[in-house]
Design an enzyme around this catalytic site. Sequence first.
Site, PDB file in Angstrom:
ATOM      1  CE  LYS A  12      28.293   2.557 -18.030  1.00 14.48           C
ATOM      2  NZ  LYS A  12      27.254   1.537 -17.602  1.00 14.48           N
ATOM      3  CE1 TYR A  52      25.553   0.673 -22.885  1.00 12.41           C
ATOM      4  CE2 TYR A  52      24.910   2.867 -22.320  1.00 12.41           C
ATOM      5  CZ  TYR A  52      25.700   1.906 -22.037  1.00 12.41           C
ATOM      6  OH  TYR A  52      26.525   1.571 -21.213  1.00 12.41           O
ATOM      7  CB  THR A  94      26.809  -5.892 -15.674  1.00 12.12           C
ATOM      8  OG1 THR A  94      27.319  -6.309 -16.871  1.00 12.12           O
ATOM      9  CG2 THR A  94      26.069  -4.748 -15.934  1.00 12.12           C
ATOM     10  CG  ASN A 115      27.897  -0.123 -14.294  1.00 10.07           C
ATOM     11  OD1 ASN A 115      28.083   0.700 -15.106  1.00 10.07           O
ATOM     12  ND2 ASN A 115      27.316  -1.242 -14.829  1.00 10.07           N
ATOM     13  CG  HIS A 118      30.832   1.166 -22.239  1.00 10.15           C
ATOM     14  ND1 HIS A 118      29.898   0.359 -22.250  1.00 10.15           N
ATOM     15  CD2 HIS A 118      31.490   1.288 -23.272  1.00 10.15           C
ATOM     16  CE1 HIS A 118      29.840  -0.095 -23.658  1.00 10.15           C
ATOM     17  NE2 HIS A 118      31.165   0.330 -23.996  1.00 10.15           N
ATOM     18  CD  GLU A 129      31.160   0.309 -27.644  1.00 10.59           C
ATOM     19  OE1 GLU A 129      32.091   0.164 -26.941  1.00 10.59           O
ATOM     20  OE2 GLU A 129      30.078  -0.497 -27.321  1.00 10.59           O
TER      21      GLU A 129
HETATM   22  N1  UDP Z   1      21.969  -2.142 -16.894  1.00  8.30           N
HETATM   23  C1  UDP Z   1      21.069  -1.593 -16.143  1.00  8.30           C
HETATM   24  N2  UDP Z   1      20.336  -2.620 -15.710  1.00  8.30           N
HETATM   25  C2  UDP Z   1      20.420  -3.927 -15.990  1.00  8.30           C
HETATM   26  C3  UDP Z   1      21.533  -4.348 -16.875  1.00  8.30           C
HETATM   27  C4  UDP Z   1      22.328  -3.291 -17.247  1.00  8.30           C
HETATM   28  O1  UDP Z   1      20.820  -0.453 -15.867  1.00  8.30           O
HETATM   29  O2  UDP Z   1      19.671  -4.769 -15.455  1.00  8.30           O
HETATM   30  C5  UDP Z   1      22.844  -1.009 -17.329  1.00  8.30           C
HETATM   31  C6  UDP Z   1      24.155  -0.939 -16.617  1.00  8.30           C
HETATM   32  O3  UDP Z   1      24.602   0.383 -16.808  1.00  8.30           O
HETATM   33  C7  UDP Z   1      25.362  -1.620 -17.772  1.00  8.30           C
HETATM   34  C8  UDP Z   1      24.511  -1.125 -19.079  1.00  8.30           C
HETATM   35  O4  UDP Z   1      23.020  -1.057 -18.736  1.00  8.30           O
HETATM   36  O5  UDP Z   1      26.529  -1.041 -17.700  1.00  8.30           O
HETATM   37  C9  UDP Z   1      24.920  -1.918 -20.311  1.00  8.30           C
HETATM   38  O6  UDP Z   1      24.437  -3.240 -20.112  1.00  8.30           O
HETATM   39  P1  UDP Z   1      25.367  -4.715 -20.422  1.00  8.30           P
HETATM   40  O7  UDP Z   1      24.754  -5.841 -20.222  1.00  8.30           O
HETATM   41  O8  UDP Z   1      25.926  -4.460 -21.887  1.00  8.30           O
HETATM   42  O9  UDP Z   1      26.697  -4.633 -19.282  1.00  8.30           O
HETATM   43  P2  UDP Z   1      28.141  -4.025 -19.329  1.00  8.30           P
HETATM   44  O10 UDP Z   1      28.570  -4.402 -20.696  1.00  8.30           O
HETATM   45  O11 UDP Z   1      28.169  -2.545 -19.105  1.00  8.30           O
HETATM   46  O12 UDP Z   1      28.828  -4.705 -18.479  1.00  8.30           O
HETATM   47 MG    MG Z   2      27.788  -4.154 -22.513  1.00 10.98          MG
END
Ligand code: UDP
Ligand code: MG
Length: 136
Positions: A12, A52, A94, A115, A118, A129
């Site tokens: 990212k 997303y 996450t 973070n 992805h 994807e």
């Molecule tokens: N995210 C965020 N705030 C939140 C939860 C998620 O900004 O409270 C962002 C974070 O960058 C995350 C992305 O949204 O990686 C997608 O969320 P997901 O729950 O799919 O997490 P991931 O699969 O990336 O662990």
């Molecule tokens: Mg996710």
Amino acid sequence: MSNIEQTLSIIKPDAVERNLDNEIKEMFKNKGFKIIKEKKIQMAKSDAEQFYKVHETKPFYNDLCTYLSSGPIVAMILEKKNSVLGNREFMGATNPKDAGEGTIRKKYGISIDKNSVHGSDSIENAKIEIDFFFKD
Ligand code: UDP
Ligand code: MG
């Protein structure tokens, strides 16, 4: 060999901006992931919104799409036995605060939004994807 899988990984903007892309790629290779294809691009916000879309009702959706399109990313197809789950485990939680020792997010993640990586969360989504970034 039947469970050799491909998954989609993204380094990212927060990580690319800190020039961590080569280090993160080395981490994947050392963990046994093959990088089948990769490309460094900057996404349009509309592409981030499509990518997303599953999160479109979430309060963080707009900021998330602004962020993902804010700078260059590296999209990669990773291949390994059970790579979808393996990549999720190697990424860590996450929220980097909750990520386990040895994970990418523990090492490089800044915050729940920045973070660093992805990863696809299912075999079905990995196919979608991978096509999103690499279908010609
Ligand atoms: N995210 C965020 N705030 C939140 C939860 C998620 O900004 O409270 C962002 C974070 O960058 C995350 C992305 O949204 O990686 C997608 O969320 P997901 O729950 O799919 O997490 P991931 O699969 O990336 O662990
Ligand atoms: Mg996710």
